[in-house]
Motif scaffolding. Sequence first.
Motif, PDB file in Angstrom:
ATOM      1  N   ILE A  61       0.446   6.243  -8.266  1.00 18.59           N
ATOM      2  CA  ILE A  61       1.781   6.791  -8.048  1.00 18.59           C
ATOM      3  C   ILE A  61       2.796   5.954  -8.828  1.00 18.59           C
ATOM      4  O   ILE A  61       2.915   4.756  -8.614  1.00 18.59           O
ATOM      5  CB  ILE A  61       2.136   6.805  -6.548  1.00 18.59           C
ATOM      6  CG1 ILE A  61       1.138   7.658  -5.774  1.00 18.59           C
ATOM      7  CG2 ILE A  61       3.571   7.311  -6.338  1.00 18.59           C
ATOM      8  CD1 ILE A  61       1.261   7.551  -4.262  1.00 18.59           C
ATOM      9  N   GLN A  62       3.516   6.605  -9.732  1.00 24.55           N
ATOM     10  CA  GLN A  62       4.534   5.945 -10.540  1.00 24.55           C
ATOM     11  C   GLN A  62       5.937   6.109  -9.960  1.00 24.55           C
ATOM     12  O   GLN A  62       6.811   5.291 -10.215  1.00 24.55           O
ATOM     13  CB  GLN A  62       4.505   6.493 -11.967  1.00 24.55           C
ATOM     14  CG  GLN A  62       3.221   6.209 -12.690  1.00 24.55           C
ATOM     15  CD  GLN A  62       2.979   4.724 -12.860  1.00 24.55           C
ATOM     16  OE1 GLN A  62       3.849   3.993 -13.320  1.00 24.55           O
ATOM     17  NE2 GLN A  62       1.803   4.271 -12.475  1.00 24.55           N
ATOM     18  N   HIS A  63       6.146   7.187  -9.211  1.00 32.92           N
ATOM     19  CA  HIS A  63       7.458   7.463  -8.631  1.00 32.92           C
ATOM     20  C   HIS A  63       7.249   8.344  -7.409  1.00 32.92           C
ATOM     21  O   HIS A  63       6.500   9.312  -7.457  1.00 32.92           O
ATOM     22  CB  HIS A  63       8.346   8.176  -9.654  1.00 32.92           C
ATOM     23  CG  HIS A  63       9.710   8.496  -9.149  1.00 32.92           C
ATOM     24  ND1 HIS A  63      10.709   7.557  -9.086  1.00 32.92           N
ATOM     25  CD2 HIS A  63      10.237   9.643  -8.672  1.00 32.92           C
ATOM     26  CE1 HIS A  63      11.803   8.121  -8.603  1.00 32.92           C
ATOM     27  NE2 HIS A  63      11.547   9.394  -8.339  1.00 32.92           N
ATOM     28  N   ALA A  64       7.916   7.993  -6.306  1.00 35.73           N
ATOM     29  CA  ALA A  64       7.814   8.795  -5.089  1.00 35.73           C
ATOM     30  C   ALA A  64       9.191   8.905  -4.439  1.00 35.73           C
ATOM     31  O   ALA A  64      10.002   7.977  -4.528  1.00 35.73           O
ATOM     32  CB  ALA A  64       6.825   8.168  -4.110  1.00 35.73           C
ATOM     33  N   GLU A  65       9.430  10.044  -3.811  1.00 35.31           N
ATOM     34  CA  GLU A  65      10.659  10.270  -3.065  1.00 35.31           C
ATOM     35  C   GLU A  65      10.308  10.934  -1.748  1.00 35.31           C
ATOM     36  O   GLU A  65       9.505  11.861  -1.719  1.00 35.31           O
ATOM     37  CB  GLU A  65      11.603  11.190  -3.837  1.00 35.31           C
ATOM     38  CG  GLU A  65      12.018  10.652  -5.169  1.00 35.31           C
ATOM     39  CD  GLU A  65      12.738  11.687  -6.023  1.00 35.31           C
ATOM     40  OE1 GLU A  65      13.050  12.794  -5.521  1.00 35.31           O
ATOM     41  OE2 GLU A  65      12.991  11.378  -7.195  1.00 35.31           O
TER      42      GLU A  65
ATOM     43  N   ASP B 145       0.867  -1.180   0.000  1.00 35.25           N
ATOM     44  CA  ASP B 145       0.000   0.000   0.000  1.00 35.25           C
ATOM     45  C   ASP B 145       0.905   1.231   0.000  1.00 35.25           C
ATOM     46  O   ASP B 145       1.263   1.750   1.054  1.00 35.25           O
ATOM     47  CB  ASP B 145      -0.905  -0.023   1.226  1.00 35.25           C
ATOM     48  CG  ASP B 145      -1.747   1.240   1.386  1.00 35.25           C
ATOM     49  OD1 ASP B 145      -1.776   2.089   0.457  1.00 35.25           O
ATOM     50  OD2 ASP B 145      -2.357   1.400   2.465  1.00 35.25           O
ATOM     51  N   LEU B 146       1.273   1.690  -1.184  1.00 34.15           N
ATOM     52  CA  LEU B 146       2.236   2.789  -1.289  1.00 34.15           C
ATOM     53  C   LEU B 146       1.694   4.076  -0.684  1.00 34.15           C
ATOM     54  O   LEU B 146       2.391   4.739   0.082  1.00 34.15           O
ATOM     55  CB  LEU B 146       2.639   3.002  -2.752  1.00 34.15           C
ATOM     56  CG  LEU B 146       3.676   4.094  -2.994  1.00 34.15           C
ATOM     57  CD1 LEU B 146       4.931   3.885  -2.161  1.00 34.15           C
ATOM     58  CD2 LEU B 146       4.006   4.178  -4.476  1.00 34.15           C
ATOM     59  N   ARG B 147       0.454   4.434  -0.999  1.00 34.66           N
ATOM     60  CA  ARG B 147      -0.104   5.682  -0.428  1.00 34.66           C
ATOM     61  C   ARG B 147      -0.117   5.634   1.096  1.00 34.66           C
ATOM     62  O   ARG B 147       0.252   6.586   1.764  1.00 34.66           O
ATOM     63  CB  ARG B 147      -1.517   5.926  -0.940  1.00 34.66           C
ATOM     64  CG  ARG B 147      -1.547   6.528  -2.293  1.00 34.66           C
ATOM     65  CD  ARG B 147      -2.921   7.095  -2.638  1.00 34.66           C
ATOM     66  NE  ARG B 147      -2.950   7.370  -4.048  1.00 34.66           N
ATOM     67  CZ  ARG B 147      -2.429   8.449  -4.607  1.00 34.66           C
ATOM     68  NH1 ARG B 147      -1.858   9.357  -3.852  1.00 34.66           N
ATOM     69  NH2 ARG B 147      -2.484   8.627  -5.903  1.00 34.66           N
TER      70      ARG B 147
ATOM     71  N   PRO C 233      10.221   5.072  -1.986  1.00 36.23           N
ATOM     72  CA  PRO C 233       9.215   4.017  -1.787  1.00 36.23           C
ATOM     73  C   PRO C 233       8.539   3.698  -3.115  1.00 36.23           C
ATOM     74  O   PRO C 233       8.335   4.574  -3.948  1.00 36.23           O
ATOM     75  CB  PRO C 233       8.220   4.654  -0.815  1.00 36.23           C
ATOM     76  CG  PRO C 233       8.967   5.793  -0.177  1.00 36.23           C
ATOM     77  CD  PRO C 233       9.912   6.280  -1.236  1.00 36.23           C
ATOM     78  N   THR C 234       8.171   2.431  -3.305  1.00 36.63           N
ATOM     79  CA  THR C 234       7.563   2.005  -4.564  1.00 36.63           C
ATOM     80  C   THR C 234       6.568   0.877  -4.332  1.00 36.63           C
ATOM     81  O   THR C 234       6.624   0.196  -3.318  1.00 36.63           O
ATOM     82  CB  THR C 234       8.649   1.543  -5.562  1.00 36.63           C
ATOM     83  OG1 THR C 234       8.022   1.217  -6.798  1.00 36.63           O
ATOM     84  CG2 THR C 234       9.405   0.330  -5.052  1.00 36.63           C
ATOM     85  N   SER C 235       5.692   0.671  -5.287  1.00 38.51           N
ATOM     86  CA  SER C 235       4.800  -0.492  -5.277  1.00 38.51           C
ATOM     87  C   SER C 235       5.080  -1.363  -6.491  1.00 38.51           C
ATOM     88  O   SER C 235       4.366  -2.308  -6.754  1.00 38.51           O
ATOM     89  CB  SER C 235       3.334  -0.047  -5.281  1.00 38.51           C
ATOM     90  OG  SER C 235       3.057   0.693  -6.449  1.00 38.51           O
TER      91      SER C 235
END
Length: 125
Positions: free
Chosen positions: A41-45, A14-16, A55-57
């Motif tokens: 979400i494709q990319h998060a920092e 659960d990335l969010r 973080p990624t899913s």
Amino acid sequence: MSRPSIYPIVPYRDLRGALTFLCDAFGFTSHAQIEDSAGVIQHAELALDGGIIMPTSAVDPAAMWLCVRVDDLEAHYDRAVEAGARIVEELHDTPYGSRDYSALDPAGHRWTFTTYDPYAQAAGS
């Protein structure tokens, strides 16, 4: 002072929810977040005290790997191939403006080498 060039990539089911938790519980702040047209979400920092995690899913939630920024990606790739690295993702351009490839080390750990620099991206924003 030089900027970090190694960024842990941490997978979550659960990335969010993970992004919210990491900010609320551990004090991270959102450094970047890229969503597709469907809101996925494709990319998060996330940033904390000058460091960044990604973080990624996009992968097995039980596996973590490292992303390493290098100056000459093609030369780095050639060196890895010549040394016998198992390439699991060939050189490619990403939707967020970098060029990457991924390889496994002898223990099976995944390493992604990239031209992406989250600090330069933030400076250019």
